[in-house]
Design a protein around this motif. Structure first.
Motif, PDB file in Angstrom:
ATOM      1  N   GLY A   1      44.461  36.856  35.521  1.00  0.00           N
ATOM      2  CA  GLY A   1      44.353  35.795  36.404  1.00  0.00           C
ATOM      3  C   GLY A   1      43.115  35.878  37.298  1.00  0.00           C
ATOM      4  O   GLY A   1      43.018  34.849  38.433  1.00  0.00           O
ATOM      5  N   ALA A   2      42.130  36.778  36.998  1.00  0.00           N
ATOM      6  CA  ALA A   2      40.739  36.843  37.951  1.00  0.00           C
ATOM      7  C   ALA A   2      40.222  35.570  38.222  1.00  0.00           C
ATOM      8  O   ALA A   2      40.263  34.752  37.278  1.00  0.00           O
ATOM      9  CB  ALA A   2      40.051  37.960  37.371  1.00  0.00           C
ATOM     10  N   ASP A   3      39.676  35.473  39.366  1.00  0.00           N
ATOM     11  CA  ASP A   3      38.810  34.368  39.703  1.00  0.00           C
ATOM     12  C   ASP A   3      37.848  33.949  38.366  1.00  0.00           C
ATOM     13  O   ASP A   3      36.999  34.811  38.363  1.00  0.00           O
ATOM     14  CB  ASP A   3      38.253  34.578  40.894  1.00  0.00           C
ATOM     15  CG  ASP A   3      37.361  33.428  41.597  1.00  0.00           C
ATOM     16  OD1 ASP A   3      36.883  32.453  40.650  1.00  0.00           O
ATOM     17  OD2 ASP A   3      37.527  33.170  42.752  1.00  0.00           O
ATOM     18  N   LYS A   4      38.012  32.921  37.781  1.00  0.00           N
ATOM     19  CA  LYS A   4      36.841  32.443  36.607  1.00  0.00           C
ATOM     20  C   LYS A   4      35.629  32.379  37.284  1.00  0.00           C
ATOM     21  O   LYS A   4      34.749  32.487  36.472  1.00  0.00           O
ATOM     22  CB  LYS A   4      37.602  31.392  35.936  1.00  0.00           C
ATOM     23  CG  LYS A   4      39.003  31.468  35.620  1.00  0.00           C
ATOM     24  CD  LYS A   4      39.070  32.839  34.503  1.00  0.00           C
ATOM     25  CE  LYS A   4      40.622  32.985  33.925  1.00  0.00           C
ATOM     26  NZ  LYS A   4      40.719  34.146  33.101  1.00  0.00           N
TER      27      LYS A   4
ATOM     28  N   ARG B   1      50.794  45.735  38.712  1.00  0.00           N
ATOM     29  CA  ARG B   1      50.767  44.463  38.026  1.00  0.00           C
ATOM     30  C   ARG B   1      48.968  43.999  37.716  1.00  0.00           C
ATOM     31  O   ARG B   1      48.967  43.065  38.141  1.00  0.00           O
ATOM     32  CB  ARG B   1      51.458  43.222  38.439  1.00  0.00           C
ATOM     33  CG  ARG B   1      53.056  43.522  38.763  1.00  0.00           C
ATOM     34  CD  ARG B   1      53.666  42.173  39.227  1.00  0.00           C
ATOM     35  NE  ARG B   1      53.709  41.221  38.403  1.00  0.00           N
ATOM     36  CZ  ARG B   1      54.391  40.059  38.261  1.00  0.00           C
ATOM     37  NH1 ARG B   1      55.006  40.026  39.516  1.00  0.00           N
ATOM     38  NH2 ARG B   1      54.491  39.335  37.265  1.00  0.00           N
ATOM     39  N   VAL B   2      48.344  45.252  37.793  1.00  0.00           N
ATOM     40  CA  VAL B   2      46.978  45.083  37.836  1.00  0.00           C
ATOM     41  C   VAL B   2      46.615  44.298  36.391  1.00  0.00           C
ATOM     42  O   VAL B   2      45.824  43.381  36.498  1.00  0.00           O
ATOM     43  CB  VAL B   2      46.209  46.503  37.517  1.00  0.00           C
ATOM     44  CG1 VAL B   2      44.720  46.244  37.156  1.00  0.00           C
ATOM     45  CG2 VAL B   2      46.612  47.070  38.860  1.00  0.00           C
ATOM     46  N   LEU B   3      47.389  44.386  35.276  1.00  0.00           N
ATOM     47  CA  LEU B   3      47.087  43.515  34.007  1.00  0.00           C
ATOM     48  C   LEU B   3      47.110  41.941  34.186  1.00  0.00           C
ATOM     49  O   LEU B   3      46.315  41.259  33.988  1.00  0.00           O
ATOM     50  CB  LEU B   3      48.042  43.804  33.077  1.00  0.00           C
ATOM     51  CG  LEU B   3      47.671  43.107  31.744  1.00  0.00           C
ATOM     52  CD1 LEU B   3      46.416  43.238  31.186  1.00  0.00           C
ATOM     53  CD2 LEU B   3      48.710  43.345  30.510  1.00  0.00           C
TER      54      LEU B   3
ATOM     55  N   ILE C   1      41.592  44.761  30.138  1.00  0.00           N
ATOM     56  CA  ILE C   1      42.677  44.272  29.552  1.00  0.00           C
ATOM     57  C   ILE C   1      42.737  44.740  28.362  1.00  0.00           C
ATOM     58  O   ILE C   1      44.203  44.909  27.889  1.00  0.00           O
ATOM     59  CB  ILE C   1      42.295  42.538  29.608  1.00  0.00           C
ATOM     60  CG1 ILE C   1      42.298  41.866  30.842  1.00  0.00           C
ATOM     61  CG2 ILE C   1      43.270  41.973  28.853  1.00  0.00           C
ATOM     62  CD1 ILE C   1      41.831  40.472  31.142  1.00  0.00           C
ATOM     63  N   TYR C   2      42.222  45.062  27.613  1.00  0.00           N
ATOM     64  CA  TYR C   2      42.311  45.582  26.384  1.00  0.00           C
ATOM     65  C   TYR C   2      42.870  47.008  26.462  1.00  0.00           C
ATOM     66  O   TYR C   2      43.973  47.344  25.702  1.00  0.00           O
ATOM     67  CB  TYR C   2      41.013  45.732  25.444  1.00  0.00           C
ATOM     68  CG  TYR C   2      40.996  46.690  24.404  1.00  0.00           C
ATOM     69  CD1 TYR C   2      41.497  45.939  23.080  1.00  0.00           C
ATOM     70  CD2 TYR C   2      40.731  48.002  24.122  1.00  0.00           C
ATOM     71  CE1 TYR C   2      41.864  46.779  21.860  1.00  0.00           C
ATOM     72  CE2 TYR C   2      40.719  48.451  22.960  1.00  0.00           C
ATOM     73  CZ  TYR C   2      41.274  48.071  21.846  1.00  0.00           C
ATOM     74  OH  TYR C   2      41.436  48.872  20.857  1.00  0.00           O
ATOM     75  N   HIS C   3      42.445  47.738  27.392  1.00  0.00           N
ATOM     76  CA  HIS C   3      42.865  49.320  27.464  1.00  0.00           C
ATOM     77  C   HIS C   3      44.401  49.130  28.215  1.00  0.00           C
ATOM     78  O   HIS C   3      45.112  49.781  27.546  1.00  0.00           O
ATOM     79  CB  HIS C   3      42.167  50.017  28.601  1.00  0.00           C
ATOM     80  CG  HIS C   3      40.883  50.603  27.723  1.00  0.00           C
ATOM     81  ND1 HIS C   3      39.845  49.877  27.752  1.00  0.00           N
ATOM     82  CD2 HIS C   3      40.541  51.878  27.310  1.00  0.00           C
ATOM     83  CE1 HIS C   3      38.888  50.676  26.967  1.00  0.00           C
ATOM     84  NE2 HIS C   3      39.467  52.102  27.030  1.00  0.00           N
TER      85      HIS C   3
ATOM     86  N   LEU D   1      37.364  43.995  41.879  1.00  0.00           N
ATOM     87  CA  LEU D   1      37.664  43.904  40.527  1.00  0.00           C
ATOM     88  C   LEU D   1      36.801  44.918  39.403  1.00  0.00           C
ATOM     89  O   LEU D   1      37.460  45.426  38.511  1.00  0.00           O
ATOM     90  CB  LEU D   1      37.103  42.381  39.967  1.00  0.00           C
ATOM     91  CG  LEU D   1      37.879  41.264  39.885  1.00  0.00           C
ATOM     92  CD1 LEU D   1      37.375  39.896  39.926  1.00  0.00           C
ATOM     93  CD2 LEU D   1      39.274  41.375  39.224  1.00  0.00           C
ATOM     94  N   VAL D   2      35.689  45.251  39.785  1.00  0.00           N
ATOM     95  CA  VAL D   2      34.813  46.053  39.173  1.00  0.00           C
ATOM     96  C   VAL D   2      35.592  47.637  39.155  1.00  0.00           C
ATOM     97  O   VAL D   2      35.705  48.145  38.212  1.00  0.00           O
ATOM     98  CB  VAL D   2      33.392  46.444  39.692  1.00  0.00           C
ATOM     99  CG1 VAL D   2      32.728  47.692  39.225  1.00  0.00           C
ATOM    100  CG2 VAL D   2      32.388  45.294  39.319  1.00  0.00           C
TER     101      VAL D   2
END
Length: 595
Positions: free
Chosen positions: A563-566, A556-558, A583-585, A536-537
């Motif tokens: 949906g990343a592991d909360k 589909r990285v966005l 996500i902003y970028h 993720l980093v």
């Protein structure tokens, strides 16, 4: 009684007082016996036992007056216990100086008190007999392994006392036998180690290590100290006993068999105690270690054929170091050439581990290794050797690169792009990462080699220019390694290239994407918590640096970041911020391209 658990207050008293006081007490008891009026028979028996004990006490004191040195630990224990018994005897006998029936009743003196006292006096006589036996053998009959009453509940204590006293008093052949006994005891368990150290075993072992006329004595002493130094406290005790100068001096001028055992001791002490680690560096042990490690390393290679003096570089202020290393080399060079190859390999393997332990977490020591041109030697061994020697040298390089990551001066000095040593190291690291490619065969686990190589490249991320794309490709390829630990390490290393702290993060991020690094990263999101975190980093860095990449859109990285592991994101506040920025970028790019 567990004597290793704490110190007797009597241990702090001068030994002269400890030795003289029970003799004074025995004289007072003799006088009190002569004055006794009641329990005359019992008092007479007390007098006989005390007379016998007094003779032993005086004999021992006469022996100590002529002995060249005195191991006083058992002496203090036995004499303190004897003093306690004699005090009890004096109090009891003094109560018998009057005939009065009334006084006899009031003072509560009875036959049971005398029976207890007789047992105590017998035990003290047994202790003194044992003490005389271990100190008055003349050293010719070896070690005495009998059990005194004072140690009846702890036979190991009596053995340790006997062994250590023999190290002070016996001839060299017996000392070797004794040190082997201590070595076996220390190997058995930690409690034995504690007793040996608490009872003063380190100083005579260090003295035995200095016996340069007997390699066997030095090997036995260093093996015993090795067994003792398996934790920080005991390693530090050896250092506090001024053991490091003795160890280094013995190491430099000893034959190869002795050097092997001593370098293992150096390695263990440096591994377990940072104070010892620094003490060895102050005694200049690093240069001789590099010298021995480089022995025969460059022989037979015309393109890199060098003398030992071109491998080990000395500054002007290091004349003393140069002289000692040069002397050691000239003395031992010829005999080393005739040593079995197995011995030479074992020495180099252990020298490499000692250097690794000295460099681990220590910037100053890492700098010394690079100053000696040790990097060039390490690179050559990584290229030509296999097994433990190669791994130890690789771990050495990893520690030095870790120090370089945190210190710009070391990074610029040791890993500048035009440095032959730096180029040789990086070439070998890349070769190890390349070997077996991404690997799909779990039968041949190459991760012990790949992981430190990948980690070392990651530590050097800030040293590579943008045009150095040959570094990125192998790391990207390892993202798909069958071993998830290798993939995780690759993600961590690539993260150091793409992180905002790296001035070239945008260029490196583009290169990662060009080498098709996005899809294997997406697959890593299905791994363990640690793997997910680092994947993720890196994805966040790529999105922040190259948010307009089509590869990120197609993968589909966005959607993956949204949906990343909360659970993982919630546990790490810095990861939460990264995901939000990424996500902003990505949304900014999508807004720009979608009408």
């Amino acid at each position: 009684m567990d004597f290793a658990a704490g110190e007797d207050p009597q241990q702090q008293q001068p030994i002269e007082h400890i030795l003289s006081f029970p003799i004074i007490l025995s004289d007072r008891i003799r006088q009190a016996v002569d004055e006794s009026k009641s329990y005359k028979l019992e008092c007479t028996e007390v007098g006989k036992l005390v007379d016998r004990l007094s003779q032993m006490l005086r004999s021992f004191v006469r022996f100590t007056n002529t002995a060249p040195s005195l191991y006083d630990r058992p002496v203090r224990r036995v004499f303190t216990d004897v003093t306690r018994t004699l005090k009890r005897a004096l109090v009891l006998v003094r109560k018998c100086r009057r005939r009065s029936v009334f006084l006899r009743v009031v003072t509560i003196v009875g036959a049971a008190d005398f029976r207890k006292l007789f047992n105590l006096l017998d035990a003290s006589i047994g202790d003194m007999k044992w003490l005389l036996s271990i100190f008055d053998t003349g050293g010719d009959f070896g070690v005495v392994l009998s059990l005194p009453p004072i140690a009846s509940n702890d036979p190991i204590l009596a053995w340790v006392w006997s062994y250590i006293s023999s190290l002070y008093l016996c001839p060299l052949n017996v000392k070797i036998e004794v040190a082997n006994g201590l070595c076996s005891l220390a190997h058995d368990n930690d409690r034995n180690k504690k007793i040996i150290v608490a009872e003063g075993g380190i100083p005579p072992l260090l003295k035995l290590l200095k016996e340069d006329t007997s390699p066997e004595a030095q090997i036995t002493a260093s093996n015993t100290l090795f067994n003792l130094a398996n934790n920080q406290d005991r390693a530090r005790l050896i250092t506090n006993e001024l053991g490091v100068p003795i160890i280094v001096q013995s190491f430099q001028k000893s034959p190869i068999r002795v050097q092997i055992s001593i370098v293992k001791l150096i390695s263990r002490m440096a591994e377990n105690d940072e104070v010892s680690q620094e003490a060895f560096a102050r005694e200049n042990v690093i240069r001789p270690l590099v010298t021995l490690l480089s022995f025969e390393t460059f022989v037979g290679n015309d393109s890199q054929k060098q003398s030992i003096h071109s491998i080990v570089q000395f500054n002007k202020q290091d004349t003393r170091n140069y002289t000692s290393s040069s002397s050691m080399w000239s003395i031992n060079r010829k005999e080393r050439q005739n040593e079995p190859s197995e011995l030479k390999l074992e020495l180099k393997t252990n020298c490499a581990k000692a250097l690794w332990m000295l460099a681990r977490g220590n910037l100053a020591n890492s700098r010394i290794i690079t100053d000696t041109k040790g990097l060039l030697c390490l690179a050559k061994i990584i290229e030509t050797e296999k097994g433990e020697l190669q791994i130890n040298c690789l771990m050495n390089v990893m520690e030095i690169t870790a120090a370089a990551e945190s210190n710009p001066d070391l990074r610029r000095a040791a890993f500048k792009t035009n440095s032959p040593a730096a180029k040789a190291v990086i070439d070998q690291l890349l070769r190890l990462i390349h070997d077996s490619d991404s690997g799909s065969d779990s039968d041949s686990d190459d991760s012990p080699i790949k992981i430190p190589a990948i980690r070392a490249i990651g530590y050097l991320a800030r040293t590579f220019p943008a045009r150095e794309t040959r570094i990125i490709g192998p790391l990207v390829k390892q993202l798909g390694h069958w071993n998830p630990d290798v993939g995780t390490e690759s993600a961590m290393a690539l993260g150091k290239f793409a992180c905002p702290e790296n001035f070239l993060c945008t260029e490196h991020s583009k290169t990662i994407i060009e080498f098709d690094g996005v899809m294997p990263l997406m697959r890593l999101l299905r791994g363990s918590e640690k793997t997910k975190y680092h994947a993720l980093v890196l994805l966040c860095y790529l999105a922040m640096n190259v948010g307009n990449s089509e590869a990120l859109v197609h993968a589909r990285v966005l959607t993956a970041l949204e949906g990343a592991d909360k659970g993982i994101v919630g546990q790490h506040s810095e990861l939460k911020d990264l995901v939000v920025q990424a996500i902003y970028h990505l949304n900014m790019y999508h807004a720009a391209v979608v009408p």
